[in-house]
Design an enzyme around this catalytic site. Structure first.
Site, PDB file in Angstrom:
ATOM      1  NE  ARG A  43      -2.791   0.430   3.351  1.00  0.00           N
ATOM      2  CZ  ARG A  43      -2.213   1.239   4.246  1.00  0.00           C
ATOM      3  NH1 ARG A  43      -1.995   2.500   3.956  1.00  0.00           N
ATOM      4  NH2 ARG A  43      -1.869   0.780   5.434  1.00  0.00           N
ATOM      5  CE1 TYR A  97     -14.944   4.044 -18.980  1.00  0.00           C
ATOM      6  CE2 TYR A  97     -14.665   4.786 -16.728  1.00  0.00           C
ATOM      7  CZ  TYR A  97     -14.976   3.787 -17.630  1.00  0.00           C
ATOM      8  OH  TYR A  97     -15.313   2.545 -17.167  1.00  0.00           O
ATOM      9  CG  ASP A 168      -8.438   8.567 -19.269  1.00  0.00           C
ATOM     10  OD1 ASP A 168      -7.702   7.779 -19.907  1.00  0.00           O
ATOM     11  OD2 ASP A 168      -9.431   8.197 -18.629  1.00  0.00           O
ATOM     12  CE  LYS A 193     -11.231  -0.208 -19.930  1.00  0.00           C
ATOM     13  NZ  LYS A 193     -11.595   1.184 -19.759  1.00  0.00           N
TER      14      LYS A 193
HETATM   15  C1  LIG Z   1     -12.102   1.966 -18.756  1.00  0.00           C
HETATM   16  C2  LIG Z   1     -11.696   3.375 -18.689  1.00  0.00           C
HETATM   17  C3  LIG Z   1     -11.485   4.002 -17.450  1.00  0.00           C
HETATM   18  C4  LIG Z   1     -11.737   3.308 -16.132  1.00  0.00           C
HETATM   19  O1  LIG Z   1     -10.830   2.284 -15.897  1.00  0.00           O
HETATM   20  P1  LIG Z   1     -11.131   0.998 -14.963  1.00  0.00           P
HETATM   21  O2  LIG Z   1      -9.862   0.218 -15.088  1.00  0.00           O
HETATM   22  O3  LIG Z   1     -12.325   0.313 -15.538  1.00  0.00           O
HETATM   23  O4  LIG Z   1     -11.374   1.497 -13.591  1.00  0.00           O
HETATM   24  C5  LIG Z   1     -11.058   5.311 -17.460  1.00  0.00           C
HETATM   25  N1  LIG Z   1     -10.865   5.982 -18.610  1.00  0.00           N
HETATM   26  C6  LIG Z   1     -11.063   5.413 -19.812  1.00  0.00           C
HETATM   27  C7  LIG Z   1     -10.833   6.214 -21.048  1.00  0.00           C
HETATM   28  C8  LIG Z   1     -11.481   4.094 -19.898  1.00  0.00           C
HETATM   29  O5  LIG Z   1     -11.692   3.537 -21.093  1.00  0.00           O
END
Ligand SMILES: *Cc1c(COP(=O)(O)O)cnc(C)c1O
Length: 375
Positions: A43, A97, A168, A193
């Protein structure tokens, strides 16, 4: 080093004991402390597997320091709450998102942090800043319409006004876009992803300058969204093939976008690599490839009807894996958004979002073609 070499060789942990070329998985949650100054604890984000994978990601993004989280949303929520406090204001792009949007709407206000949702144009973002604005949050390309934000100019506004900028970068991946090198302060990923890339791993990443990363890490230790050793190892292994996966996926996506653009049953294709796309020029100036996400709209047939006819491409949620997957945003990612807002954003009932995988592009096009023509 080129990115392909970095993917394989950057970071990692030298296994001095056996000479094995992979990072060992250190499963301990308790570490001896008497003869050392370090206090290892998952952590605290300082265990060997965490550090091995963070080093690799930092090299891929061109960043100084980073933190690996147990999900993309753990990274996003921790970053926002570590860099903002009561009385601050944030400028947030409205096309981000869904989970990030919900987090901002549900949590910032009750902590005394005000925010303004804005469109993606730089002028709108600039106009939304106030004297107490501390952070600008953007995403590019966006989900599901693949709109593009001028990252350099947003970073410029931040630098000029002393506002932290956060992006992001999930859709682009470090292979196609390095916002840190364009002047952005904090780069986020849902590692679930492309970084993981096989639809079997759940994680998140934040990279930043050393001093900013230290602030984020301190809050992160309080929130507790750290990533375990096994998942760190899987992420590290996945990253070894990131550039070849994404390169193939990007190549496939452009071919599919061009095919769809010419098809008489398709009324619209959104892909920043098409000259017809509104974001093409800016994307060309800030991305080395246009990514592997695209969306398109069908004439006189429903999204569900089309998806049921596909034989290789899988209708599934999430994105970024080696398998090509497809979904209709109106009943999935944007289901909770009201019909009016969906309409304003341009998300119709027959819009389809494709996450292009690494299969043979000929097979993928053939699959799409038979599903379009079989009526
Ligand atoms: C899936 C996604 C998230 C969230 O991620 P998790 O791993 O599901 O918590 C944030 N931003 C984008 C662009 C995403 O595709």
């Amino acid at each position: 080093m080129h990115i392909d070499t970095k993917c394989v060789h950057a970071g990692g942990y030298p296994d001095a004991q056996t000479g094995g070329i992979n990072t060992p998985i250190f499963t301990s949650s308790a570490y001896k402390y008497l003869d050392t100054d370090t206090r290892l604890y998952q952590r605290y984000f300082n265990t060997p597997n965490q550090e091995a994978v963070v080093k690799k990601i930092c090299e891929l993004e061109g960043a100084e320091d980073g933190i690996v989280f147990s999900s993309g949303m753990a990274a996003i929520s921790t970053v926002l709450l570590s860099l903002l406090k009561s009385g601050d204001h944030a400028v947030v792009q409205d096309e981000i998102y869904g989970g990030s949007h919900a987090f901002v709407e549900e949590h910032l206000g009750k902590l005394g942090i005000s925010f303004t949702l804005t469109g993606r144009e730089v002028q709108e973002i600039e106009k939304a800043t106030k004297t107490n604005t501390k952070l600008i949050y953007i995403e590019s390309p966006t989900n599901p319409l693949l709109n593009v934000v001028d990252i350099r100019r947003v970073a410029g506004i931040g630098k000029q006004r002393g506002i932290l900028t956060v992006i992001d970068n999930t859709f682009a991946t470090p292979v196609n876009q390095n916002p840190f090198l364009l002047g952005i302060d904090v780069v986020l990923h849902s590692g679930t992803k492309y970084l993981g890339g096989h639809s079997d791993l759940y994680c998140g990443v934040a990279v930043a300058r050393k001093d900013i990363a230290a602030i984020i890490r301190k809050t992160a230790a309080n929130f507790g969204g750290s990533l375990n050793a096994m998942s760190c190892y899987m992420l590290e292994r996945s990253l070894k093939t990131l550039s070849i996966r994404v390169e193939r996926q990007t190549h496939n996506a452009l071919r599919i976008a061009r095919f769809l653009e010419k098809h008489h049953v398709v009324s619209m294709v959104n892909y920043p690599g098409l000259e017809s796309h509104s974001g093409y020029k800016i994307a060309s100036s800030q991305m080395s490839g246009f990514g592997a996400m695209l969306s398109f709209e069908l004439k006189d047939r429903t999204a569900i009807d089309f998806m049921r006819r596909l034989r290789i491409i899988k209708p599934a949620l999430s994105l970024g894996g080696v398998d090509t997957t497809i979904c209709d945003p109106a009943t999935t990612s944007h289901q909770k958004v009201s019909g009016d807002v969906r309409k304003r954003l341009g998300i119709s009932g027959n819009l389809l979002r494709l996450s292009v995988g690494i299969e043979s592009v000929e097979d993928l096009i053939e699959d799409i073609q038979q599903a379009l023509e079989d009526k």
